[in-house]
Design an enzyme around this catalytic site. Structure first.
Site, short mmCIF file in Angstrom:
data_model
loop_
_atom_site.label_atom_id
_atom_site.label_comp_id
_atom_site.label_asym_id
_atom_site.label_seq_id
_atom_site.Cartn_x
_atom_site.Cartn_y
_atom_site.Cartn_z
N GLU A 79 0.86 -1.19 0.00
CA GLU A 79 0.00 0.00 0.00
C GLU A 79 0.90 1.24 0.00
O GLU A 79 0.46 2.33 0.33
CB GLU A 79 -0.98 -0.02 1.17
CG GLU A 79 -0.36 -0.30 2.52
CD GLU A 79 -1.39 -0.41 3.63
OE1 GLU A 79 -2.14 0.54 3.83
OE2 GLU A 79 -1.43 -1.48 4.29
N CYS A 111 -3.27 -3.98 4.32
CA CYS A 111 -2.30 -4.96 4.82
C CYS A 111 -2.62 -6.39 4.38
O CYS A 111 -1.92 -7.33 4.78
CB CYS A 111 -2.22 -4.89 6.34
SG CYS A 111 -1.92 -3.23 6.93
N HIS A 233 -1.76 -10.47 11.99
CA HIS A 233 -1.30 -9.19 11.43
C HIS A 233 -1.05 -8.29 12.64
O HIS A 233 -1.91 -8.17 13.52
CB HIS A 233 -2.38 -8.58 10.52
CG HIS A 233 -2.12 -7.13 10.25
ND1 HIS A 233 -0.98 -6.71 9.64
CD2 HIS A 233 -2.83 -6.00 10.55
CE1 HIS A 233 -0.99 -5.38 9.55
NE2 HIS A 233 -2.10 -4.94 10.11
#
Ligand code: CAA
Length: 390
Positions: A79, A111, A233
């Site tokens: 990103e 993400c 994450h």
């Protein structure tokens, strides 16, 4: 056919900021950053590192001559793309000298990009069992100086070689993924810093996790006791812990203890790097595999991927016999121990530096950057890169 992670590489820039010093300069209790958020150090990228170079440096350590021929697909999750048209994967393909008969694309969903890449790679290997796919997750997390997101910045990349008969982890087929349009975190094209609704993003991260985890259990009949570890994450290391806590009671005492211990190991690298967005989940996996010695072949690892906006996915993998021999533990310890600490004013200066946007030429000093692959400057609106090893 088993398909999964054959090699796992990582790179972070050579500069870092101590979070206690950032806290002091922002008049914040350091415990808020080191305990409340769970971050000790934040990687700071010099001008000579961007998403392309970070990824290329991560891939450099894992890709050998045989891989260079076998890789016919490069998928770059980011990103922090450097171009709205040309994919960052094409630059990496050239910098590494990969087989020209390859596809090279960029994937974007916050993400989640690298996870999408891995699942795409799995399908590609199923159709082409002899090929290998290079999946990259590379980002620079920027929220701005003196913002509440500042303590959750970072920079770095992971490189995953996906193949048949993988040496590290075979991906299992069952997975659950979920999409819903929410504005918890985003970066408009005119901004080089992300916008975040911190509270909403935390809530949605947990809500998506609960959703995909419950669906996964219903779909597969699996339960928490079937897992040796869970990787998350990690926008900051406390976040994954908050998610893990919501399901821990489902496990026996032994399992709870094991999952908590392994969670801690899975956050060590991220604690010292910060958020690397697309690569963050895989940095956590790397941290787990390289720090823990009580995992064994056949152990099931749960993986929660979350990309704001938002897409969440829960999927799993089984560790392969002798996986420890295919890790780059020494290199990663060296990478961490050779980094240089910078002061808060130095970090602020680096943070404010930008490349020209008017086509003018700039040459960057790459002698101060120990990385093999660097951005050397801009000329004619084109980024200039070098692989010092070529
Ligand atoms: N000692 C110990 N702990 C302390 C403390 C102290 N002196 N002072 C505060 N804390 C604790 C707080 O109690 C809080 O803990 P809990 O969350 O467990 O309640 C924690 O420190 C953080 O405090 P605040 O909530 O007050 O922090 P904040 O509002 O300043 O910002 C943040 C935190 C929302 C994460 C912010 O940094 C942010 O917006 N970051 C960017 C967005 C983000 O990372 N969201 C995560 C989910 S989205 C995602 O995962 C995608 C992605 O990568 C961005």
């Amino acid at each position: 056919m088993k398909i999964g992670i054959d090699k796992l590489g990582f790179y972070a820039p050579h500069l870092y900021l101590d979070m206690t010093k950032l806290a002091d300069s922002r008049n914040v209790d350091p415990d808020k950053f080191t305990i409340g958020i769970g971050q000790d150090k934040m990687a700071v990228p010099p001008m000579t590192q961007d998403a392309v170079t970070l990824a290329a440096n991560a891939a450099l350590e894992i890709v050998d001559e045989t891989d260079k021929e076998a890789i016919d697909f490069v998928i770059f999750g980011t990103e922090t793309g450097v171009d709205s048209s040309k994919s960052a994967a094409v630059y990496v393909h050239e910098l590494l000298g990969l087989n020209p008969y390859a596809r090279a694309i960029e994937v974007k969903q916050a993400c989640y990009g690298a996870t999408a890449g891995i699942q795409m790679a799995k399908g590609h290997i199923m159709m082409n069992p002899d090929s290998k796919v290079l999946v990259l997750g590379s980002d620079i997390a920027r929220y701005g100086l003196n913002t509440s997101g500042e303590a959750t910045q970072g920079a770095g990349a992971v490189a995953l070689l996906i193949s048949a008969d993988p040496h590290i982890m075979a991906l299992e087929d069952q997975s659950v993924y979920f999409t819903s349009d929410i504005m918890d975190f985003w970066r408009p094209v005119y901004s080089d810093k992300a916008f975040a609704d911190g509270k909403l993003s935390n809530e949605q991260y947990i809500a998506f996790f609960s959703n995909v985890w419950e669906q996964y259990k219903a779909k597969t009949g699996m339960e928490l006791n079937d897992f040796a570890a869970m990787c998350y994450h990690l926008p900051y290391t406390k976040m994954g812990y908050k998610a893990l806590k919501t399901i821990l009671d489902d496990g026996t005492d032994d399992v709870q203890e094991r999952l908590l211990a392994n969670y801690k190991q899975s956050t060590e690298y991220n604690r010292d790097v910060g958020n690397i967005y697309t690569g963050s989940l895989y940095l956590s996996l790397l941290s787990l595999l390289e720090q823990t010695d009580d995992l064994k072949a056949g152990d099931r690892i749960g993986m929660y991927s979350y990309g704001s906006g938002a897409v969440g996915e829960f999927f799993t993998g089984l560790l392969q016999p002798g996986y420890q021999e295919h890790l780059y533990v020494e290199q990663h310890h060296r990478l961490f121990s050779s980094r240089t600490e910078i002061t808060v004013p130095e970090y602020e200066t680096i943070f404010e530096e930008t490349l020209p946007t008017d086509g003018s030429t700039v040459e960057l000093d790459i002698d101060r950057d120990p990385a093999d692959i660097c951005l050397t400057g801009m000329a004619d609106d084109k980024r200039q890169y070098v692989n010092k090893l070529k």
